[in-house]
Design a protein around this motif. Sequence first.
Motif, mmCIF file in Angstrom:
data_model
loop_
_atom_site.group_PDB
_atom_site.id
_atom_site.type_symbol
_atom_site.label_atom_id
_atom_site.label_comp_id
_atom_site.label_asym_id
_atom_site.label_seq_id
_atom_site.Cartn_x
_atom_site.Cartn_y
_atom_site.Cartn_z
ATOM 1 N N LEU A 92 0.966 -1.196 -0.276
ATOM 2 C CA LEU A 92 -0.008 -0.131 0.033
ATOM 3 C C LEU A 92 1.035 1.683 -0.208
ATOM 4 O O LEU A 92 0.520 1.854 -0.818
ATOM 5 C CB LEU A 92 -1.289 -0.264 1.253
ATOM 6 C CG LEU A 92 -1.577 1.158 1.307
ATOM 7 C CD1 LEU A 92 -2.739 1.354 0.482
ATOM 8 C CD2 LEU A 92 -2.777 1.393 2.227
ATOM 9 N N TYR A 93 1.922 1.678 0.639
ATOM 10 C CA TYR A 93 2.799 2.237 0.905
ATOM 11 C C TYR A 93 3.342 2.705 -0.522
ATOM 12 O O TYR A 93 3.461 3.160 -1.473
ATOM 13 C CB TYR A 93 3.659 2.462 1.763
ATOM 14 C CG TYR A 93 3.456 2.531 3.244
ATOM 15 C CD1 TYR A 93 2.113 3.280 3.356
ATOM 16 C CD2 TYR A 93 3.678 1.711 4.315
ATOM 17 C CE1 TYR A 93 1.547 3.390 4.735
ATOM 18 C CE2 TYR A 93 3.308 2.217 5.433
ATOM 19 C CZ TYR A 93 2.118 2.754 5.682
ATOM 20 O OH TYR A 93 1.447 2.580 7.557
ATOM 21 N N LYS B 29 7.288 6.212 6.448
ATOM 22 C CA LYS B 29 6.394 5.006 6.395
ATOM 23 C C LYS B 29 6.776 3.810 5.725
ATOM 24 O O LYS B 29 6.867 2.566 6.824
ATOM 25 C CB LYS B 29 4.651 5.695 6.187
ATOM 26 C CG LYS B 29 4.296 6.494 6.929
ATOM 27 C CD LYS B 29 2.971 6.623 6.230
ATOM 28 C CE LYS B 29 2.108 7.665 6.882
ATOM 29 N NZ LYS B 29 0.522 8.179 6.805
ATOM 30 N N LEU B 30 7.318 3.884 4.571
ATOM 31 C CA LEU B 30 7.918 2.653 3.851
ATOM 32 C C LEU B 30 9.618 1.996 4.642
ATOM 33 O O LEU B 30 9.055 1.146 4.811
ATOM 34 C CB LEU B 30 7.615 2.891 2.089
ATOM 35 C CG LEU B 30 8.719 1.991 1.452
ATOM 36 C CD1 LEU B 30 7.422 0.340 1.489
ATOM 37 C CD2 LEU B 30 8.709 2.668 0.217
ATOM 38 N N ASP B 31 9.396 3.412 4.859
ATOM 39 C CA ASP B 31 11.032 2.790 5.449
ATOM 40 C C ASP B 31 10.979 2.324 6.675
ATOM 41 O O ASP B 31 11.441 0.812 6.800
ATOM 42 C CB ASP B 31 12.045 3.841 4.824
ATOM 43 C CG ASP B 31 12.483 4.282 4.064
ATOM 44 O OD1 ASP B 31 12.826 3.866 3.239
ATOM 45 O OD2 ASP B 31 12.957 5.388 3.971
ATOM 46 N N ALA B 32 10.535 2.496 7.672
ATOM 47 C CA ALA B 32 9.718 2.343 8.715
ATOM 48 C C ALA B 32 9.076 0.607 8.623
ATOM 49 O O ALA B 32 9.676 0.122 9.885
ATOM 50 C CB ALA B 32 8.947 3.397 9.835
ATOM 51 N N LYS C 176 10.796 -2.523 9.881
ATOM 52 C CA LYS C 176 9.597 -3.328 10.893
ATOM 53 C C LYS C 176 10.037 -4.882 10.395
ATOM 54 O O LYS C 176 9.927 -5.427 11.182
ATOM 55 C CB LYS C 176 8.132 -2.958 11.301
ATOM 56 C CG LYS C 176 7.478 -3.436 12.554
ATOM 57 C CD LYS C 176 6.566 -2.842 12.539
ATOM 58 C CE LYS C 176 4.935 -3.730 14.017
ATOM 59 N NZ LYS C 176 3.926 -2.792 13.553
ATOM 60 N N GLU C 177 9.323 -5.434 9.466
ATOM 61 C CA GLU C 177 9.071 -6.305 8.527
ATOM 62 C C GLU C 177 10.587 -7.496 9.034
ATOM 63 O O GLU C 177 10.715 -8.211 8.911
ATOM 64 C CB GLU C 177 8.589 -6.631 7.742
ATOM 65 C CG GLU C 177 6.862 -5.845 7.550
ATOM 66 C CD GLU C 177 6.587 -6.453 6.359
ATOM 67 O OE1 GLU C 177 6.719 -6.827 5.502
ATOM 68 O OE2 GLU C 177 5.278 -5.375 5.854
ATOM 69 N N HIS C 178 11.798 -6.198 8.896
ATOM 70 C CA HIS C 178 12.869 -7.768 8.579
ATOM 71 C C HIS C 178 13.699 -7.652 10.113
ATOM 72 O O HIS C 178 13.730 -8.633 10.359
ATOM 73 C CB HIS C 178 13.773 -5.972 8.103
ATOM 74 C CG HIS C 178 14.937 -6.635 7.846
ATOM 75 N ND1 HIS C 178 15.817 -7.377 7.269
ATOM 76 C CD2 HIS C 178 16.560 -5.595 9.135
ATOM 77 C CE1 HIS C 178 17.259 -7.785 7.711
ATOM 78 N NE2 HIS C 178 17.434 -6.580 8.750
#
Length: 342
Positions: free
Chosen positions: A6-7, A96-99, A103-105
């Motif tokens: 989405l991002y 937002k995408l980087d964060a 987070k998922e990493h």
Amino acid sequence: MGIIDLYRKNIERKRSDLTRLSEQKSKELAKISGLNNKIQTAIRQMNSSKSATTINNRQKDVFKLQVDISKIEKKVADFEARIASKNRELQNEQRKLDAQELKEHKSRQKMQEKFQRQQKSALSDVSKTLSEHTDMINTLSKLPKEITVLFFASNPQDQGQLRLDEEVRSIKEMIRMSRHRDAVKLESCWAVRPGDILQNINEYSPTIVHFSGHGSSDDELVLMDNQSNTKLVSMQSIVQAMSVANDNLRLVFFNTCHSQNQASKVIEHVECAIGMSTSIRDDAARVFSAQFYSSLTFGLSVEKSFNQAKAALMLEGIPQEDTPMLFMRDGLEAADMYIISQ
């Protein structure tokens, strides 16, 4: 659709909006350049003309062109403001995408670490199981190819007569029908006197010694004297005799009344023993012992053989399944003890 997707889609859309706004701004700037060229042409005509009318008309044209330029410049300023706002939105979506990617990493990293820990634990469990199986295999490989059960029968004529011959026959039949019947040799000694015990133990070097007959409530074993009458042998005497028996003696089975204490004492010198907590009926003694030796000869552990013998009493409707007692030397487990290899 995932939040990262989405991002990314939002970023792609905002970049597309920026491209469109920049193109629109460029078009407006091109218009201003064209109008400035027209203004320059009108000024040159004014400077080269002596006609007041021409000069006046060109002045009007210049004024109108300047008004048009002013309007276009406002549009360009609006595009620039929208472009700046869109850039801020794009930067916000990128953050937002980087964060979210970070987070998922981290989440994937934690899952990977958890998986590695689980793998390590599973490998440890497998190694432990293999080690336990190896220990059991080594233990079973050391078991003798043939064992001897030495059956001592004593039935003095001044005592109630027991059907000890039926007990021996039942044991032989059950062993004969078992998987490892060739691994068990049953030797029976009848009308046993005290002096017969060590003599026969030395002769047969048994793995199991089985006493069948009477027992007293004073922990005495009822044997026979030279006149075939009762000869009481104390618990201490029997325990002492077992302590100096052959080295491969592993189990002593007291299939006699009131023999619990004898069994609990003799495990100081042998690995395990079976005794009776109270008096035991003739049929109970026969059924229990026959099933116990049958289970052993199928290659089951001492614990499972003992429990199956108790179950046999229940199946026959003989309410004495709590009478037999199993005792193990300290540090040994009945579930891990095998007399005959599987």
